[in-house]
Design an enzyme around this catalytic site. Structure first.
Site, PDB file in Angstrom:
ATOM      1  N   HIS A   1       0.850  -1.196   0.000  1.00 48.32           N
ATOM      2  CA  HIS A   1       0.000   0.000   0.000  1.00 48.32           C
ATOM      3  C   HIS A   1       0.882   1.240   0.000  1.00 48.32           C
ATOM      4  O   HIS A   1       1.319   1.724   1.042  1.00 48.32           O
ATOM      5  CB  HIS A   1      -0.913  -0.010   1.232  1.00 48.32           C
ATOM      6  CG  HIS A   1      -2.030   0.985   1.161  1.00 48.32           C
ATOM      7  ND1 HIS A   1      -3.359   0.626   1.233  1.00 48.32           N
ATOM      8  CD2 HIS A   1      -2.023   2.329   1.015  1.00 48.32           C
ATOM      9  CE1 HIS A   1      -4.117   1.701   1.143  1.00 48.32           C
ATOM     10  NE2 HIS A   1      -3.321   2.752   1.011  1.00 48.32           N
TER      11      HIS A   1
ATOM     12  N   GLY B   1      -9.943   7.626  -1.848  1.00 47.89           N
ATOM     13  CA  GLY B   1     -10.598   8.906  -1.628  1.00 47.89           C
ATOM     14  C   GLY B   1     -11.364   8.875  -0.316  1.00 47.89           C
ATOM     15  O   GLY B   1     -11.388   7.872   0.399  1.00 47.89           O
TER      16      GLY B   1
ATOM     17  N   GLU C   1     -10.656   2.959   7.247  1.00 47.70           N
ATOM     18  CA  GLU C   1      -9.601   3.894   7.638  1.00 47.70           C
ATOM     19  C   GLU C   1     -10.252   5.011   8.449  1.00 47.70           C
ATOM     20  O   GLU C   1     -10.215   5.025   9.671  1.00 47.70           O
ATOM     21  CB  GLU C   1      -8.884   4.448   6.409  1.00 47.70           C
ATOM     22  CG  GLU C   1      -7.771   5.436   6.759  1.00 47.70           C
ATOM     23  CD  GLU C   1      -7.143   6.066   5.519  1.00 47.70           C
ATOM     24  OE1 GLU C   1      -6.094   6.707   5.681  1.00 47.70           O
ATOM     25  OE2 GLU C   1      -7.710   5.955   4.417  1.00 47.70           O
TER      26      GLU C   1
END
Length: 379
Positions: free
Chosen positions: A24, A186, A216
């Site tokens: 990531h 996003g 997140e």
């Protein structure tokens, strides 16, 4: 080589030399500050808050430390602004591969959103081909410098936009030319992954891989949708799975049904400790869920997210974890093998990386440690 257990913390040099796997990492979040400043001058972009590279790097880190994912994402306006030409994209991708390799990363999946690099007239295909060219150049330079790295690309669609199916189709067209999977990114709040079901259904029909930013800034509903409605192979971050894990006062741990499902199915979590602290998903390294997730043997992996905004690298991420949790080379190897198992390249290639690069690399470092311990004891 040795399989003996190492019980002391690795040194910073050992952490840097240890083979690492990164799943990531955002291309537009990992530029060198000097490159941002130079590209801004070349393309006439006058919006940078600082022009001195050192001051600019400090600004990016401080702006990202707001505790808000939305504010954190605003910093990308500056990096994307200077990544609008073929030459800029080739340069940024090549430097990315070089920087990761110099930090001991042997395999990386780097993601970016092609739709954010069209302002100067490039097509989506030209963006992908420029970035792929840059990564191949960066791999070549790394080899010349004595480092080994392989970089795969994840094409990202923006969750607030309406081009996810188009980007998924693009990822599928380039899947044998450097692109290994798909992602959406996003702001999570107000932009659920279920808005992009057509893209995910297309990828599943094509037997292609995808990960989804989930869990997140938002919580368990985002994770549940990513897995049960969309069918994600991995969770981008997934740190809020901790909300479904209950620790009693006596230390007894009970997993909720979603957390148990994630662990039982070995769904990889792309954890990014420093970034998670910056965006408010965790309050500190000591309080970051990675410690508990490691203990409970979730498929946890360690990642950088955005090296520029977080002022980080894989070595720094592991350094924080070593300092906080007392992790050893064995722990580092565990996280690294987890990540390699979870990569989007074919099984035999993952297995070769584990057996021919990762395990021998850690065995060599452990042998060094045992030799040093023996020498210290006068043996």
């Amino acid at each position: 080589m040795t399989s003996e257990t190492v019980t002391t913390a690795p040194t910073p040099d050992q952490i840097r030399r240890a083979p690492k796997v990164l799943l990531h990492d955002h291309l537009d979040g990992g530029l060198r500050p000097a490159t941002v400043a130079e590209l801004a001058r070349e393309c006439g972009y006058g919006g940078l808050p600082e022009t001195d590279p050192e001051a600019l790097g400090t600004w990016f880190r401080e702006a990202a430390d707001s505790g808000s994912l939305e504010r954190y994402l605003e910093t990308f306006a500056h990096t994307c602004a200077v990544m609008q030409t073929r030459e800029a994209l080739v340069r940024v991708a090549a430097e990315c591969a070089e920087d990761l390799a110099a930090d001991g990363v042997v395999y990386a999946e780097v993601r970016y959103a092609p739709e954010q690099h069209l302002e100067a007239g490039l097509t989506l295909e030209e963006v992908v081909e420029a970035v792929n060219e840059g990564f191949r150049e960066g791999e070549r330079r790394a080899r010349e410098a004595g480092h080994r790295i392989r970089v795969g690309v994840l094409l990202t669609a923006m969750r607030h936009a309406a081009r996810s199916l188009e980007i998924a189709e693009l990822a599928n067209r380039y899947r044998d030319a450097g692109v290994v999977g798909f992602d959406i990114a996003g702001a999570e709040a107000g932009h659920p992954p279920t808005r992009h079901l057509d893209a995910f259904e297309y990828l599943k029909r094509e037997n292609n891989h995808f990960t989804i930013h989930a869990g997140e800034a938002f919580g368990l509903p985002s994770i549940w949708q990513a897995l049960q409605w969309c069918g994600a192979d991995r969770l981008g971050h997934g740190v809020r799975i901790i909300d479904d894990i209950h620790v009693a006062g006596d230390g007894t741990v009970k997993l909720g049904r979603l957390a148990a499902y994630v662990r039982d199915k070995r769904i990889p979590l792309e954890l990014c400790p420093t970034s998670n602290i910056q965006t408010g998903a965790a309050s500190s390294y000591a309080e970051h869920p990675i410690g508990l997730l490691r203990r409970l043997r979730f498929r946890a992996t360690v990642n950088t997210d955005n090296r520029l905004m977080s002022g980080t690298s894989m070595s720094r991420e592991f350094g924080h974890l070593v300092e906080t949790f007392g992790y050893t080379l064995d722990d580092m190897q565990w996280f690294t093998v987890n990540a390699m198992k979870s990569a989007f390249i074919p099984f035999d290639e993952r297995l070769a990386m584990i057996n021919e690069v990762i395990k021998p690399g850690y065995a060599e470092l452990k042998a060094e440690w045992l030799f040093r311990e023996a020498a210290a004891k006068g043996l």
